[in-house]
Design a protein around this motif. Structure first.
Motif, mmCIF file in Angstrom:
data_model
loop_
_atom_site.group_PDB
_atom_site.id
_atom_site.type_symbol
_atom_site.label_atom_id
_atom_site.label_comp_id
_atom_site.label_asym_id
_atom_site.label_seq_id
_atom_site.Cartn_x
_atom_site.Cartn_y
_atom_site.Cartn_z
ATOM 1 N N TYR A 32 53.335 24.357 101.951
ATOM 2 C CA TYR A 32 51.977 24.927 101.892
ATOM 3 C C TYR A 32 50.964 23.901 102.378
ATOM 4 C CZ TYR A 32 47.889 27.275 99.951
ATOM 5 O OH TYR A 32 46.676 27.882 99.789
ATOM 6 N N TRP A 33 50.076 24.306 103.271
ATOM 7 C CA TRP A 33 49.094 23.397 103.855
ATOM 8 C C TRP A 33 47.829 23.258 103.027
ATOM 9 C CZ3 TRP A 33 49.820 20.174 107.865
ATOM 10 C CH2 TRP A 33 50.944 20.377 108.633
ATOM 11 N N GLY A 34 47.629 24.105 102.054
ATOM 12 C CA GLY A 34 46.419 24.031 101.237
ATOM 13 C C GLY A 34 46.561 23.041 100.100
ATOM 14 N N ALA A 35 45.649 23.140 99.150
ATOM 15 C CA ALA A 35 45.703 22.264 97.980
ATOM 16 C C ALA A 35 47.019 22.494 97.246
ATOM 17 C CB ALA A 35 44.525 22.552 97.055
ATOM 18 N N PRO A 36 47.683 21.434 96.811
ATOM 19 C CA PRO A 36 48.985 21.590 96.153
ATOM 20 C C PRO A 36 48.882 22.415 94.876
ATOM 21 C CG PRO A 36 48.497 19.262 96.554
ATOM 22 C CD PRO A 36 47.270 20.035 96.898
ATOM 23 N N MET A 37 49.927 23.170 94.625
ATOM 24 C CA MET A 37 50.017 23.915 93.366
ATOM 25 C C MET A 37 50.429 22.951 92.259
ATOM 26 S SD MET A 37 49.215 27.087 93.409
ATOM 27 C CE MET A 37 49.926 27.574 91.845
ATOM 28 N N PRO A 50 60.062 25.516 87.149
ATOM 29 C CA PRO A 50 58.753 25.146 87.669
ATOM 30 C C PRO A 50 58.760 23.868 88.506
ATOM 31 C CG PRO A 50 58.558 25.814 85.382
ATOM 32 C CD PRO A 50 60.027 25.749 85.701
ATOM 33 N N SER A 51 59.496 22.852 88.084
ATOM 34 C CA SER A 51 59.503 21.591 88.837
ATOM 35 C C SER A 51 60.074 21.780 90.236
ATOM 36 C CB SER A 51 60.280 20.516 88.077
ATOM 37 O OG SER A 51 61.616 20.927 87.856
ATOM 38 N N VAL A 52 61.103 22.605 90.352
ATOM 39 C CA VAL A 52 61.716 22.885 91.649
ATOM 40 C C VAL A 52 60.748 23.704 92.512
ATOM 41 C CG1 VAL A 52 63.618 24.092 92.812
ATOM 42 C CG2 VAL A 52 64.053 22.762 90.725
ATOM 43 N N LEU A 53 60.177 24.731 91.930
ATOM 44 C CA LEU A 53 59.249 25.585 92.668
ATOM 45 C C LEU A 53 58.021 24.802 93.114
ATOM 46 C CD1 LEU A 53 58.399 28.310 93.785
ATOM 47 C CD2 LEU A 53 57.626 28.936 91.485
ATOM 48 N N GLU A 54 57.477 23.977 92.242
ATOM 49 C CA GLU A 54 56.301 23.169 92.599
ATOM 50 C C GLU A 54 56.611 22.271 93.797
ATOM 51 O OE1 GLU A 54 53.377 19.812 90.579
ATOM 52 O OE2 GLU A 54 55.416 20.073 89.828
ATOM 53 N N ARG A 55 57.710 21.554 93.729
ATOM 54 C CA ARG A 55 58.075 20.617 94.802
ATOM 55 C C ARG A 55 58.294 21.349 96.121
ATOM 56 N NH1 ARG A 55 63.018 18.865 93.157
ATOM 57 N NH2 ARG A 55 63.962 20.466 94.452
ATOM 58 N N GLU A 56 59.135 22.376 96.105
ATOM 59 C CA GLU A 56 59.498 23.069 97.337
ATOM 60 C C GLU A 56 58.326 23.847 97.935
ATOM 61 O OE1 GLU A 56 62.296 22.590 98.989
ATOM 62 O OE2 GLU A 56 63.011 21.240 97.424
ATOM 63 N N PHE A 57 57.522 24.472 97.087
ATOM 64 C CA PHE A 57 56.367 25.209 97.589
ATOM 65 C C PHE A 57 55.372 24.257 98.257
ATOM 66 C CE2 PHE A 57 52.048 26.784 97.203
ATOM 67 C CZ PHE A 57 52.153 28.006 97.837
ATOM 68 N N ASN A 58 55.072 23.145 97.586
ATOM 69 C CA ASN A 58 54.082 22.210 98.117
ATOM 70 C C ASN A 58 54.535 21.525 99.397
ATOM 71 O OD1 ASN A 58 52.036 22.751 96.266
ATOM 72 N ND2 ASN A 58 52.852 21.291 94.793
ATOM 73 N N LEU A 59 55.832 21.460 99.643
ATOM 74 C CA LEU A 59 56.331 20.938 100.912
ATOM 75 C C LEU A 59 55.973 21.859 102.076
ATOM 76 C CD1 LEU A 59 59.923 19.661 100.048
ATOM 77 C CD2 LEU A 59 58.000 18.298 100.882
#
Length: 141
Positions: free
Chosen positions: A35-40, A24-33
């Motif tokens: 994604y232009w919307g509100a961070p996951m 989850p920590s890896v996915l959260e960081r990489e996805f939010n880099l």
């Protein structure tokens, strides 16, 4: 198995194949880099990895683009009817140093401030003769 569990299996496999730990920590960081919307949140992406939920289409498209898969395949496990090969995102770049610092601060800003900052950056780019990529998300101004 239900479709949420199958999605989670495909997501974990895609992360591993792309060289990322399916955590989850890896996915959260990489996805939010990307994604232009509100961070996951950590909890939100953890639910994806555990098969407790499936992302909305907009988020699924970001995941698929990042991981080099068709959104249809990532979501349903079957190639799209067109039979096209998985596409690689052309906008992926390595970041570090100052860029990493700016991206971390940017992700922590409220959505409204991030949208304003995006407009400022695009204005500077246009003033410098750079044309923003046509693949960018549309402005929400």
């Amino acid at each position: 198995m239900d479709e949420k569990t199958l999605f989670a299996e495909r997501l974990r496999a895609a992360l591993t194949a792309a060289g990322y730990e399916p955590r989850p920590s890896v996915l959260e960081r990489e996805f939010n880099l990307r994604y232009w919307g509100a961070p996951m949140t950590f909890q939100g992406v953890r639910r994806w990895l555990r098969g407790e939920s499936v992302p909305a289409q907009e988020k699924l498209q970001v995941l698929a683009g990042w991981l080099g898969l068709e959104p249809h395949y990532l979501r349903y496990g079957a190639r799209a009817a067109s039979g096209s090969q998985p596409s690689r995102a052309t906008w992926e770049i390595a970041v570090g140093g100052e860029e990493d610092e700016v991206l971390r601060v940017y992700r922590g800003l409220p959505d409204e401030q991030r949208q304003i900052l995006r407009q400022v950056i695009l204005t500077f780019a246009r003033a410098s003769g750079l044309e923003p990529d046509s693949s960018e998300p549309p402005s929400q101004a």
